[in-house]
Enzyme design. Structure first.
Site, PDB file in Angstrom:
ATOM      1  N   PHE A 140       0.589  -1.212   0.037  1.00 29.90           N
ATOM      2  CA  PHE A 140      -0.414   0.144   0.402  1.00 29.90           C
ATOM      3  C   PHE A 140       0.984   0.807   0.313  1.00 29.90           C
ATOM      4  O   PHE A 140       2.294   1.025   0.370  1.00 29.90           O
ATOM      5  CB  PHE A 140      -0.778  -0.885   0.942  1.00 29.90           C
ATOM      6  CG  PHE A 140      -2.690  -0.447   0.904  1.00 29.90           C
ATOM      7  CD1 PHE A 140      -2.369  -1.082   0.181  1.00 29.90           C
ATOM      8  CD2 PHE A 140      -3.450   0.181   1.582  1.00 29.90           C
ATOM      9  CE1 PHE A 140      -4.016  -0.884  -0.981  1.00 29.90           C
ATOM     10  CE2 PHE A 140      -4.875   0.500   1.102  1.00 29.90           C
ATOM     11  CZ  PHE A 140      -4.886  -0.361   0.461  1.00 29.90           C
ATOM     12  N   GLN A 252      -7.943  14.227   5.032  1.00 28.46           N
ATOM     13  CA  GLN A 252      -7.512  13.051   3.755  1.00 28.46           C
ATOM     14  C   GLN A 252      -8.790  13.516   2.588  1.00 28.46           C
ATOM     15  O   GLN A 252      -9.601  12.636   2.514  1.00 28.46           O
ATOM     16  CB  GLN A 252      -7.226  12.112   4.317  1.00 28.46           C
ATOM     17  CG  GLN A 252      -6.737  11.230   2.520  1.00 28.46           C
ATOM     18  CD  GLN A 252      -6.153   9.670   3.057  1.00 28.46           C
ATOM     19  OE1 GLN A 252      -6.793   9.115   3.369  1.00 28.46           O
ATOM     20  NE2 GLN A 252      -5.044   9.749   3.524  1.00 28.46           N
ATOM     21  N   HIS A 254      -8.918  11.311  -1.197  1.00 28.32           N
ATOM     22  CA  HIS A 254      -8.517  10.228  -1.231  1.00 28.32           C
ATOM     23  C   HIS A 254      -8.489  11.172  -3.546  1.00 28.32           C
ATOM     24  O   HIS A 254      -8.981  10.419  -3.452  1.00 28.32           O
ATOM     25  CB  HIS A 254      -9.428   9.283  -0.970  1.00 28.32           C
ATOM     26  CG  HIS A 254      -8.433   7.804  -1.719  1.00 28.32           C
ATOM     27  ND1 HIS A 254      -8.290   7.558  -3.050  1.00 28.32           N
ATOM     28  CD2 HIS A 254      -8.693   6.794  -0.692  1.00 28.32           C
ATOM     29  CE1 HIS A 254      -7.912   6.089  -2.945  1.00 28.32           C
ATOM     30  NE2 HIS A 254      -7.824   5.767  -1.563  1.00 28.32           N
ATOM     31  N   LEU A 268     -15.812   5.632  -3.679  1.00 27.52           N
ATOM     32  CA  LEU A 268     -14.075   5.390  -3.682  1.00 27.52           C
ATOM     33  C   LEU A 268     -13.760   3.592  -4.003  1.00 27.52           C
ATOM     34  O   LEU A 268     -14.401   3.052  -4.792  1.00 27.52           O
ATOM     35  CB  LEU A 268     -13.213   4.410  -1.697  1.00 27.52           C
ATOM     36  CG  LEU A 268     -12.046   4.171  -1.614  1.00 27.52           C
ATOM     37  CD1 LEU A 268     -11.515   5.574  -2.080  1.00 27.52           C
ATOM     38  CD2 LEU A 268     -12.250   3.642  -0.648  1.00 27.52           C
ATOM     39  N   GLU A 271      -7.836   1.902  -3.060  1.00 27.07           N
ATOM     40  CA  GLU A 271      -5.908   2.208  -3.633  1.00 27.07           C
ATOM     41  C   GLU A 271      -4.873   0.917  -4.473  1.00 27.07           C
ATOM     42  O   GLU A 271      -4.638   0.378  -4.417  1.00 27.07           O
ATOM     43  CB  GLU A 271      -5.569   2.919  -1.802  1.00 27.07           C
ATOM     44  CG  GLU A 271      -4.344   3.325  -2.326  1.00 27.07           C
ATOM     45  CD  GLU A 271      -3.424   3.981  -0.622  1.00 27.07           C
ATOM     46  OE1 GLU A 271      -3.947   4.411  -0.462  1.00 27.07           O
ATOM     47  OE2 GLU A 271      -2.027   3.309  -1.416  1.00 27.07           O
ATOM     48  N   ARG A 302      -0.952   9.230  -0.364  1.00 22.81           N
ATOM     49  CA  ARG A 302      -2.711   9.741  -0.805  1.00 22.81           C
ATOM     50  C   ARG A 302      -2.218  11.654  -1.543  1.00 22.81           C
ATOM     51  O   ARG A 302      -2.762  11.553  -1.584  1.00 22.81           O
ATOM     52  CB  ARG A 302      -3.662   9.576  -0.284  1.00 22.81           C
ATOM     53  CG  ARG A 302      -3.545   7.646  -0.100  1.00 22.81           C
ATOM     54  CD  ARG A 302      -4.672   7.364   1.018  1.00 22.81           C
ATOM     55  NE  ARG A 302      -5.247   5.985   0.802  1.00 22.81           N
ATOM     56  CZ  ARG A 302      -5.828   5.453   1.612  1.00 22.81           C
ATOM     57  NH1 ARG A 302      -7.032   5.392   2.623  1.00 22.81           N
ATOM     58  NH2 ARG A 302      -5.824   3.728   1.419  1.00 22.81           N
ATOM     59  N   HIS A 366     -12.022  12.038   2.300  1.00 28.41           N
ATOM     60  CA  HIS A 366     -11.935  10.385   2.712  1.00 28.41           C
ATOM     61  C   HIS A 366     -12.299  10.518   4.249  1.00 28.41           C
ATOM     62  O   HIS A 366     -12.857   9.612   4.296  1.00 28.41           O
ATOM     63  CB  HIS A 366     -10.676   9.995   2.073  1.00 28.41           C
ATOM     64  CG  HIS A 366     -10.714   8.878   1.594  1.00 28.41           C
ATOM     65  ND1 HIS A 366     -11.645   7.827   1.851  1.00 28.41           N
ATOM     66  CD2 HIS A 366      -9.677   7.502   2.593  1.00 28.41           C
ATOM     67  CE1 HIS A 366     -11.420   6.155   1.801  1.00 28.41           C
ATOM     68  NE2 HIS A 366     -10.097   5.769   2.536  1.00 28.41           N
ATOM     69  N   ARG A 400      -3.038   9.957   6.752  1.00 29.69           N
ATOM     70  CA  ARG A 400      -3.075   8.751   6.780  1.00 29.69           C
ATOM     71  C   ARG A 400      -3.141   7.672   5.693  1.00 29.69           C
ATOM     72  O   ARG A 400      -2.975   7.512   4.442  1.00 29.69           O
ATOM     73  CB  ARG A 400      -4.918   8.677   7.628  1.00 29.69           C
ATOM     74  CG  ARG A 400      -5.130   6.558   7.609  1.00 29.69           C
ATOM     75  CD  ARG A 400      -6.242   6.435   7.911  1.00 29.69           C
ATOM     76  NE  ARG A 400      -7.423   6.720   6.972  1.00 29.69           N
ATOM     77  CZ  ARG A 400      -7.240   5.519   6.092  1.00 29.69           C
ATOM     78  NH1 ARG A 400      -7.054   4.634   6.193  1.00 29.69           N
ATOM     79  NH2 ARG A 400      -8.372   5.623   4.843  1.00 29.69           N
TER      80      ARG A 400
END
Ligand SMILES: Cc1cc2nc3c(=O)[nH]c(=O)nc-3n(C[C@H](O)[C@H](O)[C@H](O)COP(=O)(O)OP(=O)(O)OC[C@H]3O[C@@H](n4cnc5c(N)ncnc54)[C@H](O)[C@@H]3O)c2cc1C
Ligand code: SF4
Ligand code: SF4
Ligand code: FES
Lengths: 563, 488
Positions: A140, A252, A254, A268, A271, A302, A366, A400
């Protein structure tokens, strides 16, 4: 017009506002621990707390269906392999968080996340496994080791199902489709909550300890990944009760939200699409990430990817629908089908076969990294009140990492549940004036005049325009002024059942104002927070600033002492 | 923006005794989902509209409603002009909100063993297809068995199977599932066909649980008798009269002088062979009249469906091998079935047979039929579950029927004869048959037409109207036509 307009309908209904009533059974509702919210954090907390006394779990939604946890797709970060280490996970998290994270909370996160994963597995979670029967992990963004455990792209749903199954076997009283509208206090101490059930009737729940686990609140923005319950209730409820919140400016965005269909914008696109090998291209066909982060490319953090996409779109290199392309067509079909089934299914429903066509994506609000200030035991600044999950602040700093929020729900859900469970049993008194105050608030709604939906729309558009990815003081101030002037106390509830909606929209307005105020308090660009009107020489590591904080009593920004 | 006129079910328990359908016109953006239409109504026309939703992306299972009668997720289904939006067929609390808790509480939870047994990859892979359930209860809302028995339902069975496969679980899920009504499922496939996650509950959970139950000796005695009969005779029913196969030659040439339109093998199945041979003979007449050259190998045996549906798999492979070899050895490219259950079994449960399988309704519509006389009869059509959902055949029989009689539609509900229920759970089969009979009565039709021997046989016991096969009615049309032409 950005939202749906109604042209006509056949008859008008005239309402006599029904008043709400106190539920007959509510008088006796008392418990040792009251948990508010049934996402990953709330259910984990309830499971833990149930070992110490009677627990009531209240949720706006049906327990297995609420919040953002069941929507989480990508995964759960845990150090499970010899080659990985908690130190590296710690460093990745701090770096990703622009060193704004509370290091102690991060240490707890990385060291306890593997044990919480074991709990899930023991209780029946069906995570993907490798050929040699170990929990599989995928890479990730912003992490140096592939440590994100997953169940296809329905990881959060898998966790939620597992947790609710576990909860089913425990003696926890569950009030579903019941909305907490405020906390009850005795002096400084939180002693329970005031709630409305699905008919709009009032319930008073008294508790020795109360855990807020209401999740996030990016629904205050026009474009958001959050579920319908991501309205920031917990921030607002906590703030009104007097708790201190930190880093509320840290929202955040995204990088990859869907842009079509318009009414479902923001949905969404996980990711995991990029970690499986998806690449980003603008309309010129350029793989533009090489201009923004040539080393990590699509798997950069991100904040970086979101700004890159926003910049490409602003510069006119976006698609007609206002996105850029995210492409997996070069991957084997089987990989897409096995690893991204939810994405495949969702896009197919919307007319795009991601095996043969690129997706169109743009940034979407997000996650709120800020939240109630907590100690490692999950205590807030108010006695009797605990917080865990997205409603709490400090773990993720300024940005995050993907996969850390699900881990947070389990690690801090357990901690808050345990601390609350261990807290002393007390005589429970509630000052009746608070209840009268709530009744007054509700009757104002019944006599109000403004359609809550209109206020919500105005708020969301204003926040997206003025407090979004790129910020400056002028826009933040005018957005704040606009938010403060929304007629949040004159909302109209056409029936008792609509009362909770009005409360929710009030909460959205309050949460939005906390975001704007905190954003004005931070005179720097840091992680997800970008101030285009401020230049500074320092970087995240050398920044003189630490948390912003805001409560009834005080607001400001902490300074760091550099050694 | 697009403008949509829709109809929405409204019901307020405080003031209404029954629901009503209310028209609304809204504007939404292109590509909007049903949920966005509901938002538009709620936000701008009537805030009292109650509906459930949360994730908005098909992940939480809160928002299931019926659109034009079919259960769907409101957040995923594209909104269409003219659609009717109603609650699922479960207890309605208000407007589109139904009570989910009772059925959600029925879903079992894992009882962990004292120490962790980490499941192996193949176990995980087996569980995963059952795990994506979002508990929307679309399946529960359409299950016929739940309406007339204490069956816990498809969502709960899916979970029992998922737990039965999990080494971490400590309970005996097989015995549980039998207690919870495992043998009441009629294999109607309705649950699977409405599942937004495409979870094949009848095949992947219920039949598998029945196979586990069989290993534990829990198969119903009546089902065991059927299995014993198949083992002994190759047939699932006993001979009481001359069979179809005894009455026909191996090759049936088409009538007339033209070249045959097609050559195909015919798989008759136990019921048409031994209980309704006359119907199968009618079908042969219709096929021959329409230029089909038919090969009928005599050594064909039971397709295995009664064994698969009841979880008795011992001799299944032998039956499959025998049937495949029988038709393969004749060099046939196409094998035709006229029993919906056999057709569904050959198509779905036989792995890659070396020939194509076609239902008779497909054959007749594909090659076209000579128009029969139009009879002065009003007929209604019963969709056999294994034809409609098992094979996706809906229009073809209707196309044929309309050429010979007037067709009145009725809802496609299970008659109760499938899945071994008629033999194993006769009371349930009768209750479902009775419901079917009532629906037939409502249509005011003179006759009932179907295309499955189980349905025809069973429905005949629950209606006073004659129950006929599609082919028999076509043949009547031809006879009438011939009579007229003789007179002229
Ligand atoms: C689409 C999406 C994908 C994500 N993917 C990932 C991922 O792959 N990995 C990762 O680590 N993180 C991911 N996240 C983030 C992560 O899912 C959330 O941060 C986390 O699940 C929050 O859990 P929670 O328990 O704090 O809150 P939630 O799961 O949001 O639950 C909040 C609960 O509180 C209830 N509630 C709210 N207000 C009230 C009220 N007033 N009264 C009563 N109840 C109330 C709600 O009904 C709900 O039950 C994702 C988030 C989203 C939106
Ligand atoms: S196949 Fe039919 S009877 Fe069986 S569980 Fe599904 S819906 Fe119910
Ligand atoms: S099996 Fe399918 S239809 Fe049934 S509850 Fe689960 S997801 Fe819904
Ligand atoms: S709102 Fe969650 S599935 Fe539709």
């Amino acid at each position: 017009m950005a939202f749906s307009l109604v042209l006509c309908h056949l008859f008008m209904i005239v309402y006599t506002p029904q008043s709400n009533k106190m539920r007959a059974d509510s008088d006796g509702m008392e418990c040792h621990v009251l948990v508010i919210g049934s996402g990953g954090a709330g259910v984990r907390a309830a499971i833990e707390a149930s070992a110490y006394g009677d627990v009531v779990l209240v949720s706006k939604t049906i327990v297995s269906k609420g919040g953002c946890t069941p929507m989480a797709e990508g995964g759960y970060n845990a150090v499970l392999r010899e080659e990985d280490s908690c130190e590296i996970h710690f460093e990745d998290t701090m770096k990703g968080g622009a060193f704004l994270n509370d290091p102690e909370l991060v240490k707890i996160l990385v060291s306890e996340s593997p044990q919480r994963m074991d709990d899930l597995i023991l209780w029946g979670a069906v995570f993907d496994v490798t050929d040699d029967n170990k929990v599989a992990q995928r890479p990730f963004g912003g992490q140096r080791f592939p440590r994100t455990c997953y169940a296809g792209d329905r990881t959060g749903h898998e966790m939620m199902t597992t947790l609710v199954e576990r909860l089913d076997g425990l003696p926890v009283d569950i009030l579903t489709e019941t909305t907490v509208i405020d906390l009850l206090k005795e002096g400084d101490r939180v002693v329970g909550a005031f709630a409305l059930d699905d008919k709009g009737d009032s319930i008073v729940i008294k508790a020795d300890s109360t855990i807020l686990a209401t999740g996030g609140g990016t629904r205050v923005f026009d474009i958001s990944t959050n579920s319908a319950s991501g309205t920031g209730d917990g921030y607002a409820i906590g703030y009104r009760a007097g708790a201190e919140l930190i880093d509320m400016e840290m929202v955040q965005f995204h990088p990859t939200g869907a842009v079509f269909p318009y009414d479902a914008r923001g949905r969404l696109v996980t990711e995991a699409v990029r970690s499986e090998g998806g690449i980003l291209k603008n309309t010129l066909g350029e793989r533009f990430m090489k201009q923004y982060d040539p080393e990590r490319m699509e798997l950069s953090t991100r904040d970086v990817v979101a700004r890159a996409i926003a910049t490409e779109i602003n510069k006119g290199r976006g698609t007609k629908n206002g996105g850029v392309f995210l492409d997996v067509t070069h991957l084997p079909r089987e990989q897409i089908e096995a690893k991204l089934p939810v994405m495949l299914e969702q896009f197919l429903k919307f007319g795009v076969d991601i095996r043969t066509e690129p997706m169109e994506v743009a940034p979407t609000a997000h996650h709120i990294m800020g939240g109630l200030r907590i100690t490692p035991r999950g205590e807030t600044t108010l006695p009797g009140l605990f917080a865990c999950g997205e409603v709490a602040g400090g773990v993720h700093g300024a940005n995050r990492l993907g996969g850390n929020a699900l881990a947070e729900t389990q690690v801090f859900g357990k901690r808050a549940g345990e601390s609350a469970g261990r807290s002393e049993k007390r005589v429970r008194n509630v000052d009746l004036r608070q209840i009268e105050g709530q009744q007054e608030r509700l009757s104002r709604f019944l006599n109000g005049s403004v359609n809550p939906a209109t206020v919500a729309r105005e708020l969301q558009l204003a926040m997206w325009e003025g407090a979004g990815i790129f910020r400056n003081a002028n826009d933040l101030r005018s957005t704040l002024a606009m938010v403060m002037h929304l007629p949040a106390s004159d909302l109209k509830a056409v029936s008792a059942r609509n009362l909770s909606e009005c409360c929710t929209i009030q909460n959205m307005c309050l949460t939005a104002s906390l975001i704007c105020k905190s954003a004005l308090l931070r005179p720097e660009s840091r992680g997800a927070h970008v101030r285009t009107d401020i230049c500074h020489a320092w970087d995240a590591q050398t920044s003189p600033f630490a948390h912003t904080y805001i409560s009834h009593a005080r607001q400001g920004i902490e300074r760091r002492s550099h050694t | 923006m697009i403008r949509l006129s829709v109809h929405v079910f409204r019901f307020d328990p405080a003031t209404d005794t029954s629901g009503r359908i209310v028209p609304y016109t809204v504007e939404v953006n292109g590509g909007a989902r049903v949920l966005h239409v509901l938002h538009a109504i709620h936000d701008s026309i009537d805030q009292t509209l109650s509906y459930r939703y949360c994730c908005g992306s098909g992940q939480c299972g809160s928002c299931a409603v019926r659109v034009n009668g079919e259960p769907v997720l409101a957040c995923m289904e594209e909104a269409r002009d003219g659609m009717v939006i109603e609650p699922l067929k479960l207890a309605v609390k208000r407007d589109l909100v139904v009570d989910l808790m009772q059925n959600l509480d029925a879903i079992a939870f894992l009882a962990p063993r004292a120490e962790l047994v980490f499941p192996a990859k193949d176990e995980i892979d087996a569980i995963k297809p059952l795990r994506s359930c979002i508990e929307c209860l679309c399946c529960v809302s359409v299950c016929p068995a739940m309406d007339v028995t204490n069956f816990l339902g498809p969502a709960a069975m899916r979970q029992e199977m998922r737990l039965a496969l999990d080494p971490r679980d400590s309970r005996d899920r097989i015995t549980d599932s039998v207690k919870d009504g495992l043998f009441t499922c009629t294999s109607c496939q309705a649950c699977w066909k409405v599942c937004p996650k495409d979870i094949e509950i009848p095949g992947k959970a219920i039949e598998k649980l029945r196979a586990f139950a069989n290993k534990k000796g829990l198969t119903l005695p009546r089902h065991q008798e059927v299995a014993a009969l198949v083992k002994e005779t190759g047939r699932s029913v006993t001979r009481i009269e001359p069979t179809f196969l005894e009455q026909v030659g191996e090759v049936l040439e088409p009538y007339g002088t033209g070249a045959p339109k097609a050559t195909m093998g015919f798989f008759v199945g136990c019921m048409y062979n031994m209980r309704l041979p006359k119907t199968a003979l009618d079908a042969m007449e219709v096929l021959r009249r329409n230029g089909i050259h038919i090969i009928i190998p005599k050594e064909q045996v039971c397709c295995g469906s009664p064994l698969i549906r009841t979880g008795q798999l011992d001799i299944l492979d032998a039956l499959k091998r025998k049937n495949i070899e029988t038709f393969r050895s004749r060099g046939l490219n196409t094998v035709m079935t006229m029993c919906a259950g056999c057709g569904s079994t050959l198509k779905n449960d036989y792995k890659n047979p070396p020939f194509t399988i076609m239902d008779i309704n497909e054959v007749l519509t594909k090659y076209g039929i000579e128009p029969p006389a139009h009879l002065p009869i009003r007929a209604t059509y019963h969709d056999p579950c294994h034809l409609l959902r098992g094979q996706g055949i809906r229009e073809q029989p209707r196309q044929l029927i309309r050429q010979v009689v007037d067709l009145v539609e009725m809802p496609a509900i299970c008659c109760g004869s499938g899945g071994g229920v008629k033999s194993g759970m006769p009371d349930e089969a009768a209750a479902l048959g009775k419901r079917r009979g009532e629906e037939i009565q409502k249509t005011g039709a003179d006759i009932v037409i179907s295309s499955c021997p189980f349905c025809e046989f069973h429905i005949a016991g629950h209606t006073d109207k004659p129950v006929k096969n599609v082919a028999s009615v076509l043949l009547e049309g031809y006879k009438e036509k011939d009579k007229k032409s003789v007179k002229n």
